[in-house]
Scaffold this motif. Sequence first.
Motif, PDB file in Angstrom:
ATOM      1  N   ALA A 124      -0.540   1.737  -0.046  1.00 23.45           N
ATOM      2  CA  ALA A 124      -1.748   0.911  -0.105  1.00 23.45           C
ATOM      3  C   ALA A 124      -1.928   0.282  -1.485  1.00 23.45           C
ATOM      4  O   ALA A 124      -2.632  -0.717  -1.630  1.00 23.45           O
ATOM      5  CB  ALA A 124      -2.972   1.742   0.269  1.00 23.45           C
ATOM      6  N   SER A 125      -1.269   0.855  -2.491  1.00 25.63           N
ATOM      7  CA  SER A 125      -1.373   0.258  -3.836  1.00 25.63           C
ATOM      8  C   SER A 125      -0.812  -1.157  -3.829  1.00 25.63           C
ATOM      9  O   SER A 125      -1.173  -1.975  -4.673  1.00 25.63           O
ATOM     10  CB  SER A 125      -0.570   1.081  -4.850  1.00 25.63           C
ATOM     11  OG  SER A 125      -1.166   2.324  -4.999  1.00 25.63           O
ATOM     12  N   LYS A 126       0.113  -1.438  -2.910  1.00 28.79           N
ATOM     13  CA  LYS A 126       0.716  -2.781  -2.881  1.00 28.79           C
ATOM     14  C   LYS A 126      -0.197  -3.795  -2.195  1.00 28.79           C
ATOM     15  O   LYS A 126       0.115  -4.979  -2.145  1.00 28.79           O
ATOM     16  CB  LYS A 126       2.064  -2.733  -2.169  1.00 28.79           C
ATOM     17  CG  LYS A 126       3.049  -1.845  -2.879  1.00 28.79           C
ATOM     18  CD  LYS A 126       4.400  -1.874  -2.238  1.00 28.79           C
ATOM     19  CE  LYS A 126       5.313  -0.840  -2.863  1.00 28.79           C
ATOM     20  NZ  LYS A 126       4.866   0.550  -2.638  1.00 28.79           N
ATOM     21  N   LEU A 127      -1.311  -3.311  -1.658  1.00 28.97           N
ATOM     22  CA  LEU A 127      -2.224  -4.234  -0.987  1.00 28.97           C
ATOM     23  C   LEU A 127      -3.011  -5.061  -1.983  1.00 28.97           C
ATOM     24  O   LEU A 127      -3.554  -6.088  -1.653  1.00 28.97           O
ATOM     25  CB  LEU A 127      -3.233  -3.459  -0.136  1.00 28.97           C
ATOM     26  CG  LEU A 127      -2.664  -2.752   1.089  1.00 28.97           C
ATOM     27  CD1 LEU A 127      -3.738  -1.909   1.734  1.00 28.97           C
ATOM     28  CD2 LEU A 127      -2.149  -3.781   2.074  1.00 28.97           C
ATOM     29  N   HIS A 128      -3.144  -4.532  -3.164  1.00 35.64           N
ATOM     30  CA  HIS A 128      -3.912  -5.297  -4.134  1.00 35.64           C
ATOM     31  C   HIS A 128      -3.047  -5.578  -5.343  1.00 35.64           C
ATOM     32  O   HIS A 128      -2.026  -4.938  -5.541  1.00 35.64           O
ATOM     33  CB  HIS A 128      -5.210  -4.587  -4.487  1.00 35.64           C
ATOM     34  CG  HIS A 128      -5.045  -3.350  -5.304  1.00 35.64           C
ATOM     35  ND1 HIS A 128      -6.026  -2.872  -6.101  1.00 35.64           N
ATOM     36  CD2 HIS A 128      -4.014  -2.506  -5.440  1.00 35.64           C
ATOM     37  CE1 HIS A 128      -5.609  -1.783  -6.705  1.00 35.64           C
ATOM     38  NE2 HIS A 128      -4.405  -1.531  -6.317  1.00 35.64           N
ATOM     39  N   PRO A 129      -3.436  -6.546  -6.149  1.00 33.26           N
ATOM     40  CA  PRO A 129      -2.558  -6.957  -7.237  1.00 33.26           C
ATOM     41  C   PRO A 129      -2.267  -5.803  -8.188  1.00 33.26           C
ATOM     42  O   PRO A 129      -3.115  -4.937  -8.397  1.00 33.26           O
ATOM     43  CB  PRO A 129      -3.364  -8.042  -7.947  1.00 33.26           C
ATOM     44  CG  PRO A 129      -4.366  -8.467  -6.962  1.00 33.26           C
ATOM     45  CD  PRO A 129      -4.665  -7.312  -6.098  1.00 33.26           C
ATOM     46  N   PRO A 130      -1.058  -5.774  -8.755  1.00 31.32           N
ATOM     47  CA  PRO A 130      -0.734  -4.731  -9.712  1.00 31.32           C
ATOM     48  C   PRO A 130      -1.675  -4.816 -10.899  1.00 31.32           C
ATOM     49  O   PRO A 130      -2.300  -5.843 -11.127  1.00 31.32           O
ATOM     50  CB  PRO A 130       0.705  -5.045 -10.118  1.00 31.32           C
ATOM     51  CG  PRO A 130       0.929  -6.443  -9.725  1.00 31.32           C
ATOM     52  CD  PRO A 130      -0.011  -6.769  -8.620  1.00 31.32           C
ATOM     53  N   LEU A 131      -1.764  -3.762 -11.635  1.00 33.21           N
ATOM     54  CA  LEU A 131      -2.590  -3.675 -12.833  1.00 33.21           C
ATOM     55  C   LEU A 131      -4.084  -3.676 -12.517  1.00 33.21           C
ATOM     56  O   LEU A 131      -4.902  -3.631 -13.429  1.00 33.21           O
ATOM     57  CB  LEU A 131      -2.315  -4.823 -13.833  1.00 33.21           C
ATOM     58  CG  LEU A 131      -0.867  -5.082 -14.228  1.00 33.21           C
ATOM     59  CD1 LEU A 131      -0.805  -6.194 -15.281  1.00 33.21           C
ATOM     60  CD2 LEU A 131      -0.227  -3.832 -14.777  1.00 33.21           C
ATOM     61  N   ALA A 132      -4.443  -3.714 -11.218  1.00 38.31           N
ATOM     62  CA  ALA A 132      -5.871  -3.805 -10.902  1.00 38.31           C
ATOM     63  C   ALA A 132      -6.619  -2.629 -11.510  1.00 38.31           C
ATOM     64  O   ALA A 132      -7.691  -2.808 -12.092  1.00 38.31           O
ATOM     65  CB  ALA A 132      -6.070  -3.854  -9.400  1.00 38.31           C
ATOM     66  N   VAL A 133      -6.030  -1.426 -11.422  1.00 35.58           N
ATOM     67  CA  VAL A 133      -6.742  -0.265 -11.959  1.00 35.58           C
ATOM     68  C   VAL A 133      -6.805  -0.350 -13.485  1.00 35.58           C
ATOM     69  O   VAL A 133      -7.763   0.111 -14.102  1.00 35.58           O
ATOM     70  CB  VAL A 133      -6.109   1.057 -11.460  1.00 35.58           C
ATOM     71  CG1 VAL A 133      -4.786   1.330 -12.139  1.00 35.58           C
ATOM     72  CG2 VAL A 133      -7.053   2.222 -11.673  1.00 35.58           C
ATOM     73  N   LEU A 134      -5.814  -0.993 -14.087  1.00 32.87           N
ATOM     74  CA  LEU A 134      -5.826  -1.121 -15.552  1.00 32.87           C
ATOM     75  C   LEU A 134      -6.868  -2.132 -16.002  1.00 32.87           C
ATOM     76  O   LEU A 134      -7.511  -1.980 -17.039  1.00 32.87           O
ATOM     77  CB  LEU A 134      -4.447  -1.548 -16.059  1.00 32.87           C
ATOM     78  CG  LEU A 134      -3.312  -0.582 -15.741  1.00 32.87           C
ATOM     79  CD1 LEU A 134      -2.007  -1.083 -16.350  1.00 32.87           C
ATOM     80  CD2 LEU A 134      -3.633   0.811 -16.275  1.00 32.87           C
ATOM     81  N   LEU A 135      -7.039  -3.181 -15.193  1.00 27.65           N
ATOM     82  CA  LEU A 135      -7.976  -4.237 -15.585  1.00 27.65           C
ATOM     83  C   LEU A 135      -9.406  -3.931 -15.123  1.00 27.65           C
ATOM     84  O   LEU A 135     -10.350  -4.568 -15.580  1.00 27.65           O
ATOM     85  CB  LEU A 135      -7.511  -5.576 -15.001  1.00 27.65           C
ATOM     86  CG  LEU A 135      -6.115  -6.016 -15.452  1.00 27.65           C
ATOM     87  CD1 LEU A 135      -5.643  -7.229 -14.662  1.00 27.65           C
ATOM     88  CD2 LEU A 135      -6.091  -6.323 -16.946  1.00 27.65           C
ATOM     89  N   GLY A 136      -9.534  -2.945 -14.237  1.00 29.92           N
ATOM     90  CA  GLY A 136     -10.867  -2.629 -13.706  1.00 29.92           C
ATOM     91  C   GLY A 136     -11.725  -1.862 -14.691  1.00 29.92           C
ATOM     92  O   GLY A 136     -12.896  -1.610 -14.435  1.00 29.92           O
ATOM     93  N   PHE A 137     -11.145  -1.457 -15.813  1.00 31.50           N
ATOM     94  CA  PHE A 137     -11.893  -0.639 -16.768  1.00 31.50           C
ATOM     95  C   PHE A 137     -11.263  -0.819 -18.147  1.00 31.50           C
ATOM     96  O   PHE A 137     -10.050  -1.016 -18.244  1.00 31.50           O
ATOM     97  CB  PHE A 137     -11.798   0.834 -16.341  1.00 31.50           C
ATOM     98  CG  PHE A 137     -12.665   1.760 -17.136  1.00 31.50           C
ATOM     99  CD1 PHE A 137     -14.039   1.758 -16.974  1.00 31.50           C
ATOM    100  CD2 PHE A 137     -12.102   2.629 -18.069  1.00 31.50           C
ATOM    101  CE1 PHE A 137     -14.845   2.608 -17.720  1.00 31.50           C
ATOM    102  CE2 PHE A 137     -12.898   3.485 -18.825  1.00 31.50           C
ATOM    103  CZ  PHE A 137     -14.274   3.476 -18.641  1.00 31.50           C
ATOM    104  N   ASP A 138     -12.077  -0.721 -19.203  1.00 25.20           N
ATOM    105  CA  ASP A 138     -11.518  -0.841 -20.569  1.00 25.20           C
ATOM    106  C   ASP A 138     -10.976   0.508 -20.998  1.00 25.20           C
ATOM    107  O   ASP A 138     -11.647   1.259 -21.727  1.00 25.20           O
ATOM    108  CB  ASP A 138     -12.616  -1.300 -21.553  1.00 25.20           C
ATOM    109  CG  ASP A 138     -13.045  -2.716 -21.266  1.00 25.20           C
ATOM    110  OD1 ASP A 138     -12.180  -3.519 -20.856  1.00 25.20           O
ATOM    111  OD2 ASP A 138     -14.244  -3.009 -21.425  1.00 25.20           O
ATOM    112  N   TRP A 139      -9.755   0.811 -20.569  1.00 27.10           N
ATOM    113  CA  TRP A 139      -9.196   2.146 -20.852  1.00 27.10           C
ATOM    114  C   TRP A 139      -9.037   2.365 -22.356  1.00 27.10           C
ATOM    115  O   TRP A 139      -9.079   3.505 -22.829  1.00 27.10           O
ATOM    116  CB  TRP A 139      -7.849   2.319 -20.133  1.00 27.10           C
ATOM    117  CG  TRP A 139      -8.030   2.302 -18.641  1.00 27.10           C
ATOM    118  CD1 TRP A 139      -7.772   1.269 -17.794  1.00 27.10           C
ATOM    119  CD2 TRP A 139      -8.569   3.360 -17.833  1.00 27.10           C
ATOM    120  NE1 TRP A 139      -8.113   1.619 -16.497  1.00 27.10           N
ATOM    121  CE2 TRP A 139      -8.592   2.892 -16.495  1.00 27.10           C
ATOM    122  CE3 TRP A 139      -9.032   4.644 -18.094  1.00 27.10           C
ATOM    123  CZ2 TRP A 139      -9.055   3.665 -15.427  1.00 27.10           C
ATOM    124  CZ3 TRP A 139      -9.498   5.421 -17.038  1.00 27.10           C
ATOM    125  CH2 TRP A 139      -9.509   4.934 -15.734  1.00 27.10           C
TER     126      TRP A 139
END
Length: 473
Positions: free
Chosen positions: A249-264
Amino acid sequence: MASDLKALRDLIVNSIDQIIQVCEATGKDFPKLSEPVQFSEFTPDGIRNHPKVSDNIAIAVAAAFQLVQTLQSPPVTLTTSAFRHALPISLGIVERGNVAEILREAGPQGLHVKEIAAKNNIDPKKLARILRFLATNHWFTEVAPDVFANNLLSSLLDTGKEITPNFRENKHKDSPGLAAIAGYGADEVIRAMVEWPDVLFDPKTGFSEELNETGIQKALNINVDQWAYYDTPEGQYRSHRFNAAMSGASKLHPPLAVLLGFDWATVPKNGLVVDVGGSGGHVSLEIAKAFPELNFAIEDRPVVIESAKKNWAEDLPSHVEAKKVHFIGCDFFEPQPKLPAVPDVFLLRTIIHDWSDKFAIKILKNLRAAAGPNTKLLLIDSIVNYACESESEATILGKAAEPKVPAPLLPNLGGANLLAYSVDVVLGACLNSGERTIDGYKNVIEASGWKLVEFRKNPASKIWWPAMICVPA
Ligand SMILES: C[S@@+](CC[C@H](N)C(=O)[O-])C[C@H]1O[C@@H](n2cnc3c(N)ncnc32)[C@H](O)[C@@H]1O
């Protein structure tokens, strides 16, 4: 005259022109439906992940879908829709019959259905009909009468593995997880969907929020909920397939989405990220690779956490050896287990949508009790937009400041956004839960002692998996 048709035509023409312009400017071709998938497509460089392309795909697909619904004879649409289950069932049959793996070697010239059928013991006449139906839906190509080859879509069903004697049991383990989605959709999901109307119209269960009063109990003849069933010996195959589907399911959304969803980068050095319901740990792995100074705790049911240990040992052994990742088998309905530090972030990707409000609030309250004053709660889940204009979406989701979805498209982008709404209905049938509107999220967040402070859209997708950032209220 025919103003909607003209508007839909223009939207399609304009958005396709914009996509072609990006292809020309970047020197990248757009993947052809006739050719197997290139997995580089799922990297940030994939043409579909270009923000301008992604936005225009959403408009073109929404317009094309609306055009079909407008143009086609309504009784034909009604009957095709009523028989739509033929698609997931057929996908499930070819997945179970390993057709995509069988066709891999044959390449573009394909294989005669008799040769395919000889390898998977399906009646060739029946298999030909199923494959022809799929080819008509642009899954596989019928290159000559009764000769079929993989195409872009059917190649997603190829696990890339060799077919061995015990292939079925091991097929989805360590696979890209996309065939697992097709198998899952054609098995427990569709079985639960079929039973759901009876559950809904039964006054004893119709208004229930319980996980053990859904379509899945009737479908699989079980008393326990889906998660407990996955832990039983009978549930093992489906459990492994489900976990593979989650990583797919990770391939359903653009890569890096979790990285860009928050200021890690704002998390203090050596800060702790707790991945609640982290499954195989694949989401935290992505963060750890980009922000190696962070520490992680992956929490899931004890059976599942074993797969996370294995994945991390293989994929990021340095973190495991440095004890920068902790694997915790636990139950998120119990108070949080002892953690190595006060968490900086509780990350929940596609967790809250699995639970109806009363359970979602319990989970979030347990996290609130273990939070420090600076702990952030990061929820990544689909938000289903109303199919009309909404005041709360205009303000909370910031839609008021964005360009409006052009008429005559639905404000929620209709056919381009069906995935989230389909998952919503599936969750209803399997777990008595579902995706939420932004108002629905706000209710559970506030009822559990958190406050929504930022909503962050997925930068490469108008429609999929935004991030909701919350702080202790
Ligand atoms: C939809 S999956 C999401 C997995 C992962 N976060 C992702 O985004 O791919 C839900 C996860 O919740 C876990 N889960 C379900 N019930 C749980 C419980 N009571 N305690 C801890 N984890 C649970 C499941 O095992 C599963 O891994």
